[in-house]
Design an enzyme around this catalytic site. Structure first.
Site, PDB file in Angstrom:
ATOM      1  CE1 TYR A   1      -3.423   2.766   0.703  1.00 61.22           C
ATOM      2  CE2 TYR A   1      -2.299   3.090   2.887  1.00 61.22           C
ATOM      3  CZ  TYR A   1      -3.402   3.406   1.826  1.00 61.22           C
ATOM      4  OH  TYR A   1      -4.183   4.636   1.918  1.00 61.22           O
TER       5      TYR A   1
ATOM      6  CG  ASP B   1      -3.179  12.802   4.799  1.00 61.69           C
ATOM      7  OD1 ASP B   1      -3.446  13.219   3.590  1.00 61.69           O
ATOM      8  OD2 ASP B   1      -3.902  11.964   5.182  1.00 61.69           O
TER       9      ASP B   1
ATOM     10  CG  ASP C   1      -4.676   7.613   0.182  1.00 63.50           C
ATOM     11  OD1 ASP C   1      -5.620   8.165  -0.381  1.00 63.50           O
ATOM     12  OD2 ASP C   1      -4.398   8.333   1.320  1.00 63.50           O
TER      13      ASP C   1
ATOM     14  CG  ASP D   1      -5.485  12.268  -0.902  1.00 66.03           C
ATOM     15  OD1 ASP D   1      -5.588  11.484   0.125  1.00 66.03           O
ATOM     16  OD2 ASP D   1      -4.527  12.894  -1.189  1.00 66.03           O
TER      17      ASP D   1
ATOM     18  CG  HIS E   1      -8.102   4.076  -0.781  1.00 69.67           C
ATOM     19  ND1 HIS E   1      -8.205   5.424  -0.299  1.00 69.67           N
ATOM     20  CD2 HIS E   1      -6.903   3.627  -0.372  1.00 69.67           C
ATOM     21  CE1 HIS E   1      -7.321   5.782   0.405  1.00 69.67           C
ATOM     22  NE2 HIS E   1      -6.438   4.569   0.497  1.00 69.67           N
TER      23      HIS E   1
ATOM     24  CD  GLU F   1      -9.914  10.848   1.299  1.00 61.98           C
ATOM     25  OE1 GLU F   1      -9.916  11.895   1.902  1.00 61.98           O
ATOM     26  OE2 GLU F   1      -9.200   9.870   1.240  1.00 61.98           O
TER      27      GLU F   1
ATOM     28  CB  CYS G   1      -5.357  12.752   8.872  1.00 66.38           C
ATOM     29  SG  CYS G   1      -5.432  11.035   9.831  1.00 66.38           S
TER      30      CYS G   1
ATOM     31  NE  ARG H   1     -10.661   7.376   3.771  1.00 68.70           N
ATOM     32  CZ  ARG H   1      -9.783   8.184   4.136  1.00 68.70           C
ATOM     33  NH1 ARG H   1      -8.381   7.749   4.076  1.00 68.70           N
ATOM     34  NH2 ARG H   1      -9.519   9.166   4.608  1.00 68.70           N
TER      35      ARG H   1
ATOM     36  CD  GLU I   1      -9.791   5.723   7.801  1.00 68.24           C
ATOM     37  OE1 GLU I   1      -9.897   4.682   8.212  1.00 68.24           O
ATOM     38  OE2 GLU I   1      -8.882   6.410   7.203  1.00 68.24           O
TER      39      GLU I   1
ATOM     40  CG  ASN J   1      -6.847   2.384   7.892  1.00 70.99           C
ATOM     41  OD1 ASN J   1      -5.637   1.780   8.047  1.00 70.99           O
ATOM     42  ND2 ASN J   1      -6.987   3.866   7.809  1.00 70.99           N
TER      43      ASN J   1
END
Length: 293
Positions: free
Chosen positions: A40, A54, A81, A83, A108, A110, A118, A153, A183, A205
């Site tokens: 990952y 982040d 990731d 985002d 993924h 989100e 975050c 996500r 998440e 996660n």
């Protein structure tokens, strides 16, 4: 490019599948050496190695740079990731296309608003379901590899009733999500409840110092989790070890007290296949010398 295993392949052989976070090609090789079957690349990790928080400050090019260095060195499938997909459906489609071309096997995306934070911080803003579905449809349009796994996500837990979030994730599956990333779970049984409403794999996660407890693989298996993610575990340990080494050198004038924290030269060479590279180099040099005679 060598054909890589897909997440579907490794899920068939390991269940739940442990996916370990790496921050660069070297840590990917170390993870592979320790027997992991999937990797990952965290958006937080990409930002943090650049000295940034982040908070959506990195670019697609930043992510692709790390993806390419990792996929060139290992055939393990890499989850990335992305985002919120870089602000527009066209950017999202392009991002997935470039990730496929770079050798990534999953990503993924989100449902936070573009000014994201975050996933284990408070104050997140969640977009409407149809906005996220549009992101997923754009991401699906970017796939150039039928084995590429697109993960939705959701960060909506704690911001709406569980029943509403279940409706969300069912819509995400209908919009093309191949897996669900739930998440900031605070109730172990929540995984089982969500899994009962979807037919796609479910990811947990298990990040440190966040809202989710450090559930074991066996606990998660009993609650119908298919994939278990450890996004930054090794990275945090690396940072702590580096801090202690710097402190010792500065305060003690020597690194002798922290030698036990360090990977030895031989251990590093083993990860890098240094001797094999050196032997190959010597053969080339011998050929050059013989051709000059």
């Amino acid at each position: 490019m060598t054909q890589k295993n897909s997440f579907y392949d490794v899920l068939h052989n390991e269940h739940p599948l442990q996916i370990v976070g790496v921050i660069n090609a070297l840590s990917a090789k170390i993870a592979e050496q320790q027997g992991f079957n999937a990797l990952y690349l965290s958006g937080a990790g990409v930002a943090n190695v650049r000295g940034l928080p982040d908070l959506g400050l990195t670019s697609l090019d930043d992510v692709l740079h790390e993806v390419q260095s990792i996929t060139r060195i290992t055939n393990l499938p890499l989850l990335v990731d992305i985002d919120t997909g870089w602000d527009s459906p066209l950017n999202t489609e392009r991002a997935v296309k470039l990730l496929c071309n770079a050798g990534a096997m999953a990503a993924h995306i989100e449902d936070q608003a573009n000014f994201k934070r975050c996933g284990h911080r408070d104050g997140k803003k969640i977009v409407k379901t149809n906005t996220m579905c549009a992101r997923l449809e754009a991401a699906c349009a970017g796939k150039t590899n039928s084995q590429f796994m697109l993960m939705a996500r959701t960060d909506a837990l704690h911001y709406e009733a569980e029943e509403e979030t279940i409706k969300r994730v069912k819509a995400y599956e209908a919009a093309g999500a191949d897996a669900l990333f739930l998440e900031a779970v605070t109730d172990l049984a929540q995984y089982k409840r969500f899994k009962s409403h979807i037919s796609i794999p479910l990811l947990a996660n298990i990040t440190e110092f966040g809202k989710t407890q450090l559930y074991t693989v066996e606990q998660l298996k009993q609650n119908n989790v298919d994939m278990v993610l450890y996004p930054l575990s090794a990275f945090r340990a690396m940072n702590q070890a580096a801090s202690r080494v710097f402190q010792a050198i500065r305060q003690e004038g020597t690194q002798q007290s922290v030698i036990s924290l360090m990977q030895t030269r031989d251990e590093l060479y083993d990860v890098l296949n240094y001797v094999q590279y050196e032997e190959k180099l010597n053969r080339y040099l011998e050929q050059e010398e013989s051709s000059d005679e």
